[in-house]
Motif scaffolding. Structure first.
Motif, mmCIF file in Angstrom:
data_model
loop_
_atom_site.group_PDB
_atom_site.id
_atom_site.type_symbol
_atom_site.label_atom_id
_atom_site.label_comp_id
_atom_site.label_asym_id
_atom_site.label_seq_id
_atom_site.Cartn_x
_atom_site.Cartn_y
_atom_site.Cartn_z
ATOM 1 N N MET A 21 8.780 0.882 -8.744
ATOM 2 C CA MET A 21 7.365 0.847 -8.335
ATOM 3 C C MET A 21 7.145 1.685 -7.081
ATOM 4 S SD MET A 21 5.891 -0.626 -10.739
ATOM 5 C CE MET A 21 4.238 -0.709 -10.076
ATOM 6 N N GLY A 22 8.130 1.688 -6.196
ATOM 7 C CA GLY A 22 8.013 2.485 -4.976
ATOM 8 C C GLY A 22 7.984 3.978 -5.244
ATOM 9 N N ASN A 25 4.714 5.025 -7.166
ATOM 10 C CA ASN A 25 3.457 4.923 -6.409
ATOM 11 C C ASN A 25 3.718 5.208 -4.929
ATOM 12 O OD1 ASN A 25 1.609 3.688 -8.563
ATOM 13 N ND2 ASN A 25 3.402 2.362 -8.599
ATOM 14 N N PRO A 27 3.275 6.483 -1.056
ATOM 15 C CA PRO A 27 2.104 6.460 -0.171
ATOM 16 C C PRO A 27 1.333 7.781 -0.183
ATOM 17 C CG PRO A 27 3.996 5.501 0.923
ATOM 18 C CD PRO A 27 4.490 6.077 -0.365
ATOM 19 N N TYR A 31 -2.516 7.832 1.856
ATOM 20 C CA TYR A 31 -2.148 6.814 2.840
ATOM 21 C C TYR A 31 -2.038 7.427 4.233
ATOM 22 C CZ TYR A 31 0.313 2.920 5.001
ATOM 23 O OH TYR A 31 0.674 1.883 5.826
ATOM 24 N N TRP A 50 12.797 -3.535 2.560
ATOM 25 C CA TRP A 50 12.568 -4.015 1.193
ATOM 26 C C TRP A 50 13.866 -4.116 0.401
ATOM 27 C CZ3 TRP A 50 9.124 -6.984 -0.565
ATOM 28 C CH2 TRP A 50 7.832 -6.968 -0.060
ATOM 29 N N TRP A 86 1.750 -4.814 -6.451
ATOM 30 C CA TRP A 86 1.106 -4.415 -5.210
ATOM 31 C C TRP A 86 1.117 -2.892 -5.007
ATOM 32 C CZ3 TRP A 86 2.330 -1.802 -0.770
ATOM 33 C CH2 TRP A 86 1.336 -1.808 0.214
ATOM 34 N N SER A 87 2.253 -2.243 -5.204
ATOM 35 C CA SER A 87 2.326 -0.787 -4.988
ATOM 36 C C SER A 87 1.353 -0.036 -5.885
ATOM 37 C CB SER A 87 3.754 -0.266 -5.241
ATOM 38 O OG SER A 87 4.617 -0.724 -4.241
ATOM 39 N N PHE A 91 -1.183 1.656 -3.432
ATOM 40 C CA PHE A 91 -0.873 3.089 -3.338
ATOM 41 C C PHE A 91 -1.322 3.876 -4.562
ATOM 42 C CE2 PHE A 91 2.606 1.559 -0.427
ATOM 43 C CZ PHE A 91 2.046 2.065 0.725
ATOM 44 N N ASN A 142 -2.001 -4.774 5.767
ATOM 45 C CA ASN A 142 -2.939 -4.419 4.698
ATOM 46 C C ASN A 142 -4.374 -4.767 5.113
ATOM 47 O OD1 ASN A 142 -2.721 -4.787 1.081
ATOM 48 N ND2 ASN A 142 -4.475 -4.191 2.253
#
Length: 149
Positions: A21-22, A25, A27, A31, A50, A86-87, A91, A142
């Protein structure tokens, strides 16, 4: 041997899912262009933090599976679903407020997991304490990004 295979599966889901997921997606420029709060940590901190948390999450999931704690396993799965989404929401889709709502749901599932496992498997609950602290901080971050933008 089955325990080792299941542990590897839990670690693969938590570490592998988080890594996937990182990188799916990142930043990126969007971002970087946002107003950041004064307490924004350096970007290099997120990967190691993480990774450590995902190892703890994987071990905690394996422990509750091994102990047969079905309510805890359900909460583990729920928090993982929030975590992995979430990502994408924040993002990937650039939905800052929705990302905050995902984090609130994630924190609720984490705290429920800690509560349910506190008596049934205290080490699993303890493995989630740093995670709860980090997600609380991430929620604050956030929320601040939403407020500033």
């Amino acid at each position: 041997m089955k325990n080792v295979a299941v542990l590897a599966l839990f670690l693969a889901v938590s570490i592998g899912g988080g890594f996937f997921m990182g990188i799916s997606n990142p930043p990126g420029a969007w971002y970087a262009g946002l107003n950041q709060p004064w307490f924004q940590p350096p970007n290099w901190l997120f990967g190691p933090a993480w990774t450590i948390l995902y190892v703890c999450i994987g071990f905690a999931g394996w422990r509750v599976w091994r102990a047969g704690l079905k309510p805890a396993l359900l909460l583990w799965t729920l928090q993982m679903a929030f975590n992995l989404s979430w990502s994408l929401v924040f993002f990937g889709l650039h939905f800052i407020l929705a990302g905050l709502l995902v984090l609130i749901g994630m924190l609720a599932a984490i705290l429920a997991f800690i509560t349910v496992t506190w008596r049934g498997d205290r080490p699993a609950a303890l493995l989630f304490l740093p995670y709860a602290a980090w997600v609380s901080f991430a929620g604050l971050l956030n929320g601040a990004i939403w407020w500033l933008n």
